[in-house]
Enzyme design. Structure first.
Site, PDB file in Angstrom:
ATOM      1  N   ARG A 188      -3.870  -5.845  -5.151  1.00  0.00           N
ATOM      2  CA  ARG A 188      -3.205  -5.521  -3.842  1.00  0.00           C
ATOM      3  C   ARG A 188      -3.571  -4.301  -3.389  1.00  0.00           C
ATOM      4  O   ARG A 188      -3.382  -3.374  -4.172  1.00  0.00           O
ATOM      5  CB  ARG A 188      -1.776  -5.683  -3.510  1.00  0.00           C
ATOM      6  CG  ARG A 188      -1.330  -5.102  -2.378  1.00  0.00           C
ATOM      7  CD  ARG A 188      -1.616  -6.079  -0.982  1.00  0.00           C
ATOM      8  NE  ARG A 188      -1.435  -5.107   0.014  1.00  0.00           N
ATOM      9  CZ  ARG A 188      -0.073  -5.270   0.878  1.00  0.00           C
ATOM     10  NH1 ARG A 188       0.900  -6.008   0.456  1.00  0.00           N
ATOM     11  NH2 ARG A 188       0.241  -4.574   1.844  1.00  0.00           N
ATOM     12  N   ASP A 195       1.023 -10.181  -0.868  1.00  0.00           N
ATOM     13  CA  ASP A 195       1.855  -9.464  -0.258  1.00  0.00           C
ATOM     14  C   ASP A 195       3.402  -9.809  -0.468  1.00  0.00           C
ATOM     15  O   ASP A 195       3.656 -11.018  -0.211  1.00  0.00           O
ATOM     16  CB  ASP A 195       1.725  -9.409   1.372  1.00  0.00           C
ATOM     17  CG  ASP A 195       2.569  -8.670   2.223  1.00  0.00           C
ATOM     18  OD1 ASP A 195       3.007  -7.544   1.730  1.00  0.00           O
ATOM     19  OD2 ASP A 195       2.705  -9.126   3.185  1.00  0.00           O
ATOM     20  N   ASP A 208       7.129  -8.917   0.323  1.00  0.00           N
ATOM     21  CA  ASP A 208       8.009  -8.421   1.156  1.00  0.00           C
ATOM     22  C   ASP A 208       9.438  -8.520   1.004  1.00  0.00           C
ATOM     23  O   ASP A 208       9.792  -9.629   1.002  1.00  0.00           O
ATOM     24  CB  ASP A 208       7.621  -8.836   2.920  1.00  0.00           C
ATOM     25  CG  ASP A 208       6.625  -7.797   3.329  1.00  0.00           C
ATOM     26  OD1 ASP A 208       5.985  -6.924   3.008  1.00  0.00           O
ATOM     27  OD2 ASP A 208       6.084  -8.639   4.567  1.00  0.00           O
ATOM     28  N   ARG A 218      -4.857  -9.401   2.565  1.00  0.00           N
ATOM     29  CA  ARG A 218      -4.534  -9.280   1.112  1.00  0.00           C
ATOM     30  C   ARG A 218      -4.563 -10.133   0.183  1.00  0.00           C
ATOM     31  O   ARG A 218      -4.496 -11.354   0.669  1.00  0.00           O
ATOM     32  CB  ARG A 218      -3.096  -8.386   1.364  1.00  0.00           C
ATOM     33  CG  ARG A 218      -2.287  -9.315   2.155  1.00  0.00           C
ATOM     34  CD  ARG A 218      -0.947  -8.579   2.649  1.00  0.00           C
ATOM     35  NE  ARG A 218      -1.499  -7.329   3.657  1.00  0.00           N
ATOM     36  CZ  ARG A 218      -0.553  -7.182   4.554  1.00  0.00           C
ATOM     37  NH1 ARG A 218       0.510  -7.439   4.855  1.00  0.00           N
ATOM     38  NH2 ARG A 218      -0.973  -6.526   5.491  1.00  0.00           N
TER      39      ARG A 218
END
Length: 189
Positions: free
Chosen positions: A90, A102, A104, A99
């Site tokens: 990444r 990811d 989050d 990407r």
């Protein structure tokens, strides 16, 4: 020393191949890295195909969500998630860019981090400013999770009854308020 034991909600996404592996394979493979980082998976959603966000910014995504337990602060969980992302190549060159992986951090139990005023500042950020501005600290819950069907649909698989500590609505309620067209675009694989 402070003792932590929290339940964390994480959104997963990928829309680029990584060393010849599809985005789906990347998400499946990264799940093994959670335990390497001391993050105990409690639940994994189905995998979904979703249009790239923002529209036209690249190939479609594969998205999912996980619930996990960790005996550390949210900032340490975030650091561990960043280490996993780095192992999957990444890079952070463009806001909302394409990407390989990811991860989050969406929520840490019912915590509001760093405080309610800072959460509200980022939650109320106008859409045009969201493209260029990013907080320089961890904000929890994620200020945009309630706006994104590609986050809420997978999250509803594993944490339908989790209640947003500021908005005071469950994931199911938040999802019911998403535009139907956005929800329809999130398709199980």
């Amino acid at each position: 020393m402070t003792e932590y034991r929290s339940n964390y909600l994480i959104a997963l996404g990928s829309n680029l191949e990584n060393e010849g592996n599809s985005p789906l394979k990347t998400l499946q493979d990264c799940l093994q890295d959670f335990s390497v980082e001391g993050l105990q998976l409690a639940a994994v959603s189905r995998f979904f195909s979703t249009p790239c966000f923002p529209a036209g910014a690249g190939p479609d995504y594969v998205n999912a969500a996980v619930a996990l337990h960790a005996e550390c602060a949210a900032s340490e969980v975030l650091a561990r998630l960043h280490r996993i992302e780095a192992r999957f190549r990444r890079t952070r060159t463009e806001r909302w860019g394409m990407r390989t992986l990811d991860l989050d951090l969406l929520a840490a139990s019912d915590q509001v981090v760093p405080d309610l005023a800072e959460f509200r500042r980022w939650h109320r950020l106008p859409p045009e400013a969201q493209r260029s501005k990013a907080p320089d600290q961890l904000i929890l819950p994620h200020p945009r999770l309630q706006d994104r069907a590609f986050v809420l649909v997978p999250l509803a698989d594993i944490a339908r009854h989790w209640v947003h500590p500021v908005l005071r609505q469950s994931v199911a309620q938040l999802l019911s308020e998403c535009p139907a067209a956005d929800v329809a675009e999130v398709r199980p694989l």
